[in-house]
Each structure stands twice: as structure tokens, then as C-alpha cells.
Design a protein around this motif. Sequence first.
Motif, short mmCIF file in Angstrom:
data_model
loop_
_atom_site.label_atom_id
_atom_site.label_comp_id
_atom_site.label_asym_id
_atom_site.label_seq_id
_atom_site.Cartn_x
_atom_site.Cartn_y
_atom_site.Cartn_z
N ILE A 1 0.84 -1.20 0.00
CA ILE A 1 0.00 0.00 0.00
C ILE A 1 0.87 1.25 0.00
O ILE A 1 0.60 2.22 -0.72
N GLY A 2 1.94 1.22 0.81
CA GLY A 2 2.85 2.36 0.87
C GLY A 2 3.51 2.64 -0.47
O GLY A 2 3.61 3.80 -0.89
N VAL A 3 3.96 1.58 -1.16
CA VAL A 3 4.58 1.73 -2.48
C VAL A 3 3.58 2.33 -3.47
O VAL A 3 3.91 3.24 -4.25
N ALA A 4 2.34 1.83 -3.43
CA ALA A 4 1.31 2.34 -4.33
C ALA A 4 1.05 3.83 -4.09
O ALA A 4 0.92 4.62 -5.04
N MET A 5 1.01 4.23 -2.82
CA MET A 5 0.79 5.64 -2.49
C MET A 5 1.98 6.50 -2.94
O MET A 5 1.80 7.59 -3.47
N VAL A 6 3.20 5.98 -2.72
CA VAL A 6 4.40 6.72 -3.12
C VAL A 6 4.44 6.90 -4.64
O VAL A 6 4.72 7.99 -5.15
N LEU A 7 4.17 5.82 -5.37
CA LEU A 7 4.20 5.89 -6.83
C LEU A 7 3.11 6.81 -7.37
O LEU A 7 3.34 7.61 -8.28
N GLY A 8 1.91 6.70 -6.78
CA GLY A 8 0.82 7.56 -7.20
C GLY A 8 1.14 9.02 -6.90
O GLY A 8 0.88 9.91 -7.72
N GLY A 9 1.72 9.27 -5.75
CA GLY A 9 2.09 10.63 -5.37
C GLY A 9 3.17 11.19 -6.28
O GLY A 9 3.09 12.35 -6.71
N ALA A 10 4.18 10.39 -6.60
CA ALA A 10 5.25 10.84 -7.48
C ALA A 10 4.72 11.15 -8.88
O ALA A 10 5.13 12.13 -9.51
N ASP A 11 3.78 10.33 -9.34
CA ASP A 11 3.20 10.54 -10.66
C ASP A 11 2.43 11.86 -10.72
O ASP A 11 2.60 12.67 -11.65
N ARG A 12 1.58 12.10 -9.72
CA ARG A 12 0.80 13.34 -9.67
C ARG A 12 1.71 14.56 -9.52
O ARG A 12 1.53 15.58 -10.19
N LEU A 13 2.71 14.44 -8.65
CA LEU A 13 3.62 15.55 -8.42
C LEU A 13 4.40 15.90 -9.68
O LEU A 13 4.52 17.06 -10.06
N THR A 14 4.93 14.88 -10.34
CA THR A 14 5.71 15.10 -11.55
C THR A 14 4.86 15.68 -12.68
O THR A 14 5.27 16.63 -13.36
N GLU A 15 3.65 15.13 -12.86
CA GLU A 15 2.77 15.62 -13.93
C GLU A 15 2.37 17.07 -13.70
O GLU A 15 2.41 17.90 -14.61
N GLY A 16 2.02 17.38 -12.46
CA GLY A 16 1.61 18.75 -12.14
C GLY A 16 2.76 19.73 -12.27
O GLY A 16 2.62 20.81 -12.84
N ALA A 17 3.94 19.35 -11.74
CA ALA A 17 5.10 20.24 -11.79
C ALA A 17 5.58 20.44 -13.23
O ALA A 17 5.96 21.55 -13.62
N ALA A 18 5.56 19.38 -14.03
CA ALA A 18 6.00 19.49 -15.43
C ALA A 18 5.07 20.40 -16.22
O ALA A 18 5.51 21.18 -17.07
N ALA A 19 3.76 20.31 -15.94
CA ALA A 19 2.80 21.17 -16.65
C ALA A 19 3.02 22.63 -16.28
O ALA A 19 2.96 23.51 -17.14
#
Length: 310
Positions: A10-28
Amino acid sequence: MILDILLIIIGVAMVLGGADRLTEGAAALARRMNVSEIIIGLTIVAAGTSAPELFVSVMSALNGTPDLAVGNVVGSNTMNCMLIVGCAAMVAPMTISRSTVKKDIPFSVGASLLLTILAVDYFLGRTDGIILLIAFAVFMAYTLSQAKKGNVDADTTQVKQLNPWLSLGYVVLGLALLVAGSNLFVDSASDVAYSLGISEGVVGLTIVAGGTSLPELATSVVAARKGQSAIAIGNVIGSNVFNILLILGLTATISPLQIQGITTIDMAVMLVSVSLVWLFSYTRFTVERWEGALLVGGYLVYLVWLISSL
């Protein structure tokens, strides 16, 4: 034990999901500021994909498990250079610009060498942490100055266009998931290590490093497949520099780190791995498929040695 393993997943899933959202938002957000491909890779994407290591390491220090923090960074950097660059190059040969080979990659090599020197006494104190943070500030100042001068490659990265407020929301959501997921992951991984009698250093070098390096792996492989070598290699180089200079610098400044379970061999493998990427990049400024296979093979040998030494 079963509950801990479930919590790790669960922790890995949350970390990966968080990294994906953070990267997508920051890149935009960065794209709206007309920031180029290699700069996105070295800074925004690298920061986003290094965020799991940041939160895991800081939480580890605060929770009194420094081996997990150092092992996480050393293991992640080794994995970045050998497994991630290797896999990306095997998917598609990575063309690397002269400026990246001559100016950017040496920063990653220098950061690894600096960490090896500072950790020779198996201790990272607050003074060491401040030195690392100063070096990080120099890296960021240099990178941003290059962007202002226009000494960057042409921008071809496809970034999803998002409303500015939605981009900001992605960043906030990503950070929240990273904090919660990393805390859950560290606690559960530490419990599993204690239950199995495995040192926190080994857990950090393998399980934790692997879990927190998944964002870099996904980002670099997808970028390489799309022919966007600059963002792929920039992600790895930037992540390595962020991991050592910012993450360990910040962690050691918060709580001095007495290093146990991380051997001289582990540090040497990390230094050799980034040096190999630098060497391969010099050959026609391309990391070929066979060179990628060699990096992946070398990582597997190291992993087998690590497991056999338990």
C-alpha cells in the motif's frame, strides 16, 4: 508479517501515485514557463521522482533508523545508473548531448565522490549535511543559469496541458500521498527487517531503494521509448544529485547519521556505476543497447552478491 507486507505494498502504491501526480503537475507548470526538456529532466522531473527518497530518508532519520536513509540513497543511485539507464538503453539507444556529457554528468560523479569522502568515517554529521546542501545550491544555480543562457537542447517533450490550478492541485495531492505513503513504507519495512533479522542497511539498499526508484524507472524507460533521451538521462542525473546533495544533506542536518550496514563495497559500486554511465556516454555520445545490457548485468551481479552476503 503478512500485515506488514500488505502495508508495504500500500505504501509503495501511495508513493508511486504521489510521485506521478507531483511530476505531472510540476511538469505542466514548468512548461507554461517555457522550461526546456533537459532542464525539466534535471530539475522538475528529477525532483518529482526523487521525492519518495526524500520523504523516506527524512522519515527514517526522524524515526531513528539512519541506515535505512543512507541505504535508500546509495541503493537508489546504484539502481538509477545500472538498472534504469541500462533498461532505458536496451529499449532504445540513448543519444546524449555534449553539454550533458561534459557538464551535467560530472556533477553526478562529483556528488557520489563527495559522499564517499564524507562517509569514510561511517558518520554524516550536521557539518557534512551543510556541505552537501551548499553543493546542491551550486548545482541548482548552475543548472538554472544554463537555462537562462539558452545552453540547452531543443524541446521535444510532450507534456500534458493542464489548468494552472489543476497542476497546483496535482502537486499538493502528490506531496500528501508521498508523505503518508513513505511513512507507512518505512515503518513496515523496518518491522519486516527486524522480524527477519536483516539489517536496516541491507533493507535500504534493496527493498526500500527498489520501491522508491520505481518512478525513475518508469519515467526514463517511457521517455527513452518515445525517443526523448534528454529527459530520460536528465531524470537519472538529476535524481542522483538530488538524492545525495539534497536528501542526505537535509537528513544529516536534521539528525546526524551513524552509518551501519552500508559497506565500502556498496559505496564503491555506487561510484563505479555513475562513472560507467559517464564513460559509456562518451562513446559517440550514445549509450548503446549492449552497454545498457552490461549495466543491467552488472546490477544483477551486485544484487546476487548482496543477497548472498546476508
